[in-house]
Design a protein around this motif. Sequence first.
Motif, PDB file in Angstrom:
ATOM      1  N   VAL A   1       0.846  -1.187   0.000  1.00 50.63           N
ATOM      2  CA  VAL A   1       0.000   0.000   0.000  1.00 50.63           C
ATOM      3  C   VAL A   1       0.890   1.248   0.000  1.00 50.63           C
ATOM      4  O   VAL A   1       1.600   1.511   0.970  1.00 50.63           O
ATOM      5  N   HIS A   2       0.894   1.968  -1.119  1.00 47.69           N
ATOM      6  CA  HIS A   2       1.653   3.225  -1.204  1.00 47.69           C
ATOM      7  C   HIS A   2       0.773   4.342  -0.659  1.00 47.69           C
ATOM      8  O   HIS A   2      -0.234   4.693  -1.278  1.00 47.69           O
ATOM      9  N   VAL A   3       1.151   4.869   0.489  1.00 44.10           N
ATOM     10  CA  VAL A   3       0.393   5.990   1.052  1.00 44.10           C
ATOM     11  C   VAL A   3       1.034   7.281   0.535  1.00 44.10           C
ATOM     12  O   VAL A   3       2.207   7.554   0.810  1.00 44.10           O
ATOM     13  N   VAL A   4       0.288   8.033  -0.257  1.00 40.61           N
ATOM     14  CA  VAL A   4       0.832   9.263  -0.848  1.00 40.61           C
ATOM     15  C   VAL A   4       0.041  10.452  -0.313  1.00 40.61           C
ATOM     16  O   VAL A   4      -1.170  10.561  -0.542  1.00 40.61           O
ATOM     17  N   SER A   5       0.729  11.320   0.397  1.00 38.79           N
ATOM     18  CA  SER A   5       0.066  12.527   0.888  1.00 38.79           C
ATOM     19  C   SER A   5      -0.211  13.461  -0.286  1.00 38.79           C
ATOM     20  O   SER A   5       0.622  13.614  -1.187  1.00 38.79           O
ATOM     21  N   HIS A   6      -1.377  14.054  -0.281  1.00 38.14           N
ATOM     22  CA  HIS A   6      -1.751  14.895  -1.415  1.00 38.14           C
ATOM     23  C   HIS A   6      -2.772  15.925  -0.959  1.00 38.14           C
ATOM     24  O   HIS A   6      -3.317  15.861   0.149  1.00 38.14           O
ATOM     25  N   THR A   7      -3.017  16.883  -1.829  1.00 39.41           N
ATOM     26  CA  THR A   7      -4.189  17.723  -1.675  1.00 39.41           C
ATOM     27  C   THR A   7      -4.908  17.711  -3.005  1.00 39.41           C
ATOM     28  O   THR A   7      -4.269  17.680  -4.063  1.00 39.41           O
ATOM     29  N   HIS A   8      -6.236  17.634  -2.984  1.00 39.33           N
ATOM     30  CA  HIS A   8      -6.958  17.854  -4.245  1.00 39.33           C
ATOM     31  C   HIS A   8      -7.288  19.338  -4.300  1.00 39.33           C
ATOM     32  O   HIS A   8      -8.022  19.846  -3.453  1.00 39.33           O
ATOM     33  N   TRP A   9      -6.693  20.024  -5.269  1.00 39.86           N
ATOM     34  CA  TRP A   9      -6.785  21.479  -5.277  1.00 39.86           C
ATOM     35  C   TRP A   9      -7.696  21.983  -6.382  1.00 39.86           C
ATOM     36  O   TRP A   9      -7.271  22.181  -7.516  1.00 39.86           O
ATOM     37  N   ASP A  10      -8.973  22.187  -6.053  1.00 41.10           N
ATOM     38  CA  ASP A  10      -9.854  22.887  -6.973  1.00 41.10           C
ATOM     39  C   ASP A  10      -9.415  24.341  -6.933  1.00 41.10           C
ATOM     40  O   ASP A  10      -9.528  24.998  -5.894  1.00 41.10           O
ATOM     41  N   ARG A  11      -8.895  24.808  -8.040  1.00 39.03           N
ATOM     42  CA  ARG A  11      -8.268  26.134  -8.042  1.00 39.03           C
ATOM     43  C   ARG A  11      -9.270  27.215  -7.664  1.00 39.03           C
ATOM     44  O   ARG A  11      -8.936  28.230  -7.054  1.00 39.03           O
ATOM     45  N   GLU A  12     -10.509  26.987  -8.052  1.00 38.26           N
ATOM     46  CA  GLU A  12     -11.604  27.869  -7.645  1.00 38.26           C
ATOM     47  C   GLU A  12     -12.842  27.002  -7.604  1.00 38.26           C
ATOM     48  O   GLU A  12     -12.960  26.025  -8.330  1.00 38.26           O
ATOM     49  N   TRP A  13     -13.787  27.356  -6.746  1.00 36.67           N
ATOM     50  CA  TRP A  13     -14.994  26.504  -6.586  1.00 36.67           C
ATOM     51  C   TRP A  13     -16.008  27.263  -5.731  1.00 36.67           C
ATOM     52  O   TRP A  13     -16.638  28.182  -6.236  1.00 36.67           O
ATOM     53  N   TYR A  14     -16.090  26.895  -4.454  1.00 37.62           N
ATOM     54  CA  TYR A  14     -17.029  27.646  -3.608  1.00 37.62           C
ATOM     55  C   TYR A  14     -16.372  28.925  -3.125  1.00 37.62           C
ATOM     56  O   TYR A  14     -17.014  29.769  -2.511  1.00 37.62           O
ATOM     57  N   LEU A  15     -15.078  29.058  -3.401  1.00 30.32           N
ATOM     58  CA  LEU A  15     -14.344  30.305  -3.161  1.00 30.32           C
ATOM     59  C   LEU A  15     -13.602  30.663  -4.441  1.00 30.32           C
ATOM     60  O   LEU A  15     -13.273  29.776  -5.235  1.00 30.32           O
ATOM     61  N   PRO A  16     -13.293  31.934  -4.633  1.00 33.11           N
ATOM     62  CA  PRO A  16     -12.545  32.315  -5.835  1.00 33.11           C
ATOM     63  C   PRO A  16     -11.072  31.907  -5.728  1.00 33.11           C
ATOM     64  O   PRO A  16     -10.559  31.622  -4.642  1.00 33.11           O
ATOM     65  N   ALA A  17     -10.399  31.906  -6.868  1.00 32.46           N
ATOM     66  CA  ALA A  17      -9.011  31.441  -6.927  1.00 32.46           C
ATOM     67  C   ALA A  17      -8.105  32.223  -5.976  1.00 32.46           C
ATOM     68  O   ALA A  17      -7.208  31.647  -5.345  1.00 32.46           O
ATOM     69  N   VAL A  18      -8.336  33.521  -5.846  1.00 27.83           N
ATOM     70  CA  VAL A  18      -7.419  34.317  -5.013  1.00 27.83           C
ATOM     71  C   VAL A  18      -7.555  33.961  -3.531  1.00 27.83           C
ATOM     72  O   VAL A  18      -6.593  34.082  -2.768  1.00 27.83           O
TER      73      VAL A  18
ATOM     74  N   PHE B   1      -8.527  30.808  -2.408  1.00 29.44           N
ATOM     75  CA  PHE B   1      -7.880  29.496  -2.282  1.00 29.44           C
ATOM     76  C   PHE B   1      -6.357  29.638  -2.338  1.00 29.44           C
ATOM     77  O   PHE B   1      -5.619  28.890  -1.702  1.00 29.44           O
ATOM     78  N   ARG B   2      -5.878  30.625  -3.100  1.00 28.87           N
ATOM     79  CA  ARG B   2      -4.424  30.814  -3.193  1.00 28.87           C
ATOM     80  C   ARG B   2      -3.826  31.159  -1.835  1.00 28.87           C
ATOM     81  O   ARG B   2      -2.706  30.747  -1.517  1.00 28.87           O
ATOM     82  N   GLN B   3      -4.562  31.912  -1.032  1.00 26.25           N
ATOM     83  CA  GLN B   3      -4.054  32.247   0.300  1.00 26.25           C
ATOM     84  C   GLN B   3      -3.852  30.974   1.126  1.00 26.25           C
ATOM     85  O   GLN B   3      -2.868  30.830   1.841  1.00 26.25           O
ATOM     86  N   MET B   4      -4.789  30.033   0.995  1.00 25.85           N
ATOM     87  CA  MET B   4      -4.642  28.761   1.718  1.00 25.85           C
ATOM     88  C   MET B   4      -3.494  27.945   1.118  1.00 25.85           C
ATOM     89  O   MET B   4      -2.739  27.285   1.828  1.00 25.85           O
ATOM     90  N   LEU B   5      -3.382  28.008  -0.191  1.00 26.09           N
ATOM     91  CA  LEU B   5      -2.337  27.245  -0.891  1.00 26.09           C
ATOM     92  C   LEU B   5      -0.941  27.697  -0.461  1.00 26.09           C
ATOM     93  O   LEU B   5      -0.040  26.877  -0.250  1.00 26.09           O
ATOM     94  N   VAL B   6      -0.776  29.015  -0.350  1.00 24.10           N
ATOM     95  CA  VAL B   6       0.551  29.530   0.020  1.00 24.10           C
ATOM     96  C   VAL B   6       0.942  29.008   1.399  1.00 24.10           C
ATOM     97  O   VAL B   6       2.086  28.574   1.615  1.00 24.10           O
TER      98      VAL B   6
END
Length: 907
Positions: free
Chosen positions: A42-59, A61-66
């Motif tokens: 079992v390869h456990v791979v840490s990840h995030t699924h990053w909807d660049r924009e969705w229920y919030l605008p891209a800018v 989500f970018r603050q969270m991404l940074v």
Amino acid sequence: MARGPIRCGGGGRLKIPRGREDTVNHDTRANAKQADDEPVTVHVVSHTHWDREWYLPAVRFRQMLVALVDELIDDPPAAGSSFLLDAQLSVIEDYLAVKPEREFALRELLARGALEAGPWYVLADELIPGAEALVRNLLLGRQMLSRLGAAAPPVLYCPDSFGHPAALPTLAAGFGLQLIVLSRGFGGSRWPSDDAVRWAAPSGEEAYLYHLSRKGYDIGENLPADANAARERWASMRDDLVTRARLGVVLLPNGADHHARQTNLDSALAALHDAALPHDTRGSSLHAFARDAIARAATRALPTVQGELRDSYGSMWTLQGTFATRAHQKRRNARIERLLTRDTEPWLALAYRSRGVNRGALLRAAWRSLLLCHPHDTVCGCSTDEVARAMDARLDEADTQGVGLRGDALLDLIGHNADAARESRDRWKPMAVVRNPAARPRGGVALLRLTAFASDVKVGANASPGPVETVKATVPGLGGVGALQLLGKVMAHERTEAPRHYPDDDIVLACDVAAWIPEVPAYGVRCFPHQSRSRRELLPNPARADAGGISNGIVTVSVDDDGHVRIAHAPSDRTLDDCLVWDNRTDIGDLYTPSIRDDKLVARFRGSTVLHKGPVRAAIEMRWSFAAGRERVDATVTLIVDANASFVRVHLSGDNGASDHRLRLGFTTGLKQPRVFADAMFGPVQRERLTLTPAEAAFETPPATDPLHRYVSVFSGNAGATVYSDGLGEYEADEKGVVYVTLVRSVSELSRNDLPERPGHAGWPTHTPEAQCHGPFAAELALLLHGARTDAMVDEIERTADDVLLPLTGTSLRSALSRPEPILGVMLYGTGLACSTVTTSQDGKWTVLRCVNLTEAAQQGAWTLDTMVSEARLARLDETSLDTLEAIGNRLEFAAPPRAVITILIR
Ligand SMILES: [Zn+2]
């Protein structure tokens, strides 16, 4: 996205190695489960699924991404493991836009695989964008990653897209990727129950398909560090992971939508390791999983599946109801994709070949604007209104860039010097520059905008405000043109631009005309001088209007006093009565899922008028309104017959003043219980209705509608009919042979949890009043009646798509100083071969020619070029060169296996 319930709602003919095989159709099951006692890795791979924009605008989500990426740089993943930035480079681009000073640190982590990203630029929806947009997406992702000194994991990673096209293995093979990892669209009871299969594209190209857990890609989020909790968690995942493990190797993604890396990962991995024994769980990377999975897949017997993956009913939401959400945005996106691929790139490539001007970097900038519209939550329309407005702005930018590049390239091609022209206004010899955006020569009907000088406009404080000389502008004629029919005219400003001057602004009479013109070379340009009058030739099958309707002798269209439309097709002796029908029903659904109820507004016919009488174009305009209480929809439908055309254009424009409804126009083809073939990625696919168990349907009910690219054809017996759409993206072909195209969907909630079609929220509930799509709407559709589905008919349907969507077209160049000879372009020969791209390679060293064999038979094809070809290669989609091809002068011949996508590099 969506999770579970909200789970992110939301070339080369590469063959993969194969063990023993069995082929499985969609409706059969094949099981060869991992023996329960055989330990899996079992390869456990840490990840995030990053909807660049969705229920919030891209800018936002970018603050969270940074913050998320900063953490990873400050405390990198342990040796041997990675953090997966969701296989898309736009995430890195967004981070570096804010923190350019951390590029060096980021590069270092990417280079040693501690961070993983790519191969995509954006995690796109795969059913709405066309094939070439997905190719540009991967090319851009790879280019950005290589600039950062890294390479993507060898996986086409598609964790959340709402279904997958049948030709996705062709895309994977074309980029040298043997493995596709995905979740939605697969895993329903009609597919093999295991987690790994071979997936064969219509072309025969294959990829290994690894299916993430049927419980979603977030099954491994926040793994517990406590031993008891870890045992419980493993027990809940074990069946889904181990029992389906066909390869003995499993990918367990540790993360979820917009999740930063979990804090106590080391102890959680240790607890999972103990809980899962004797199975071998380990912190790992997507690279390591892919290497392991591919190596094992090569030695194991795997069932083969084919076709679109749009069926995960009963296990995971498939979300096939977004194709008409914010329908006008889908339409615009499709039109701009077509502008870039078919009416911009070829002119740029030809201008580069003949004049040496390479605008590749500017072209990529235009694509980047458009590709940022393609993340699944963006182009599917299941985001907030603010996100939709951001998409509108990007579409504006992409459109402006495409039109600008096309204009510059065409001026290069005809050798126009804008500065010289600007400096010698007295020598202007106005002409119409007509282009043929198709890879075969065409003459006949061209749609032109001609402009005639009326007066000069001075701009600026120093400009004299005094009276200016005004001439009486008249509709220009064109020398060498058979007939010219005025469709409309308006006074407008026109500016003549030059690099070293202010624009010259004139008021002009701008005339939209339909002209009958002599043949223009394939992807060629021909110029016709303005003159006082055009000559009048006899046209073949001229269009005309009379009391009986409009006709060109091939098709006749009439409208009766009640608004019933009759279309008669002389070659097939078929007549369709009441050919156009309205369908307006209440829709109480959300942005993911329609919930269609009773009839809503009744259409009232308000009369018709003959708009154009021929001889090049005849047209009838019908006016309709739908009203009840304070709600009202107005629609104008224009039926158009062009000289010598065998299809009828149906143009719509309207104003939507109603809410919570769906408005469709249906074409009654008379073909009962038809076989349905719809244009899709790299060629048409056959579509059939799914039969679900009641339990599956209760989990999610499939809509009766399907995704629509340029056309959908229905066939019954020896007859067929094709409906074309210039970009509206949803159709339904019913048992009675009515083909509906959705014009407007009006809904106002991102997600509801009370829909019987999909119980539970698919996204974070948000009010989205602008998704009611109040205001103007439009469509350009067409209908072609034809015979049975043969190779010749597949060819005719495709060629008609070019005639409908990419007609001969042109504009006046008033500042022309000389008239060039016809410009030769690029021509494609071969039955059923469709031009997919004519462009310049990423490295600027080659011209890329790509075509698709739409038929199930091998075809002999050839390209001819504007100049001699010194070198030619077969290539993959990613422009990796393969075998050498022999060119004879300016001609290249090639063999196209059934349904193959053939990419050729020439210089
Ligand atoms: Zn998503």
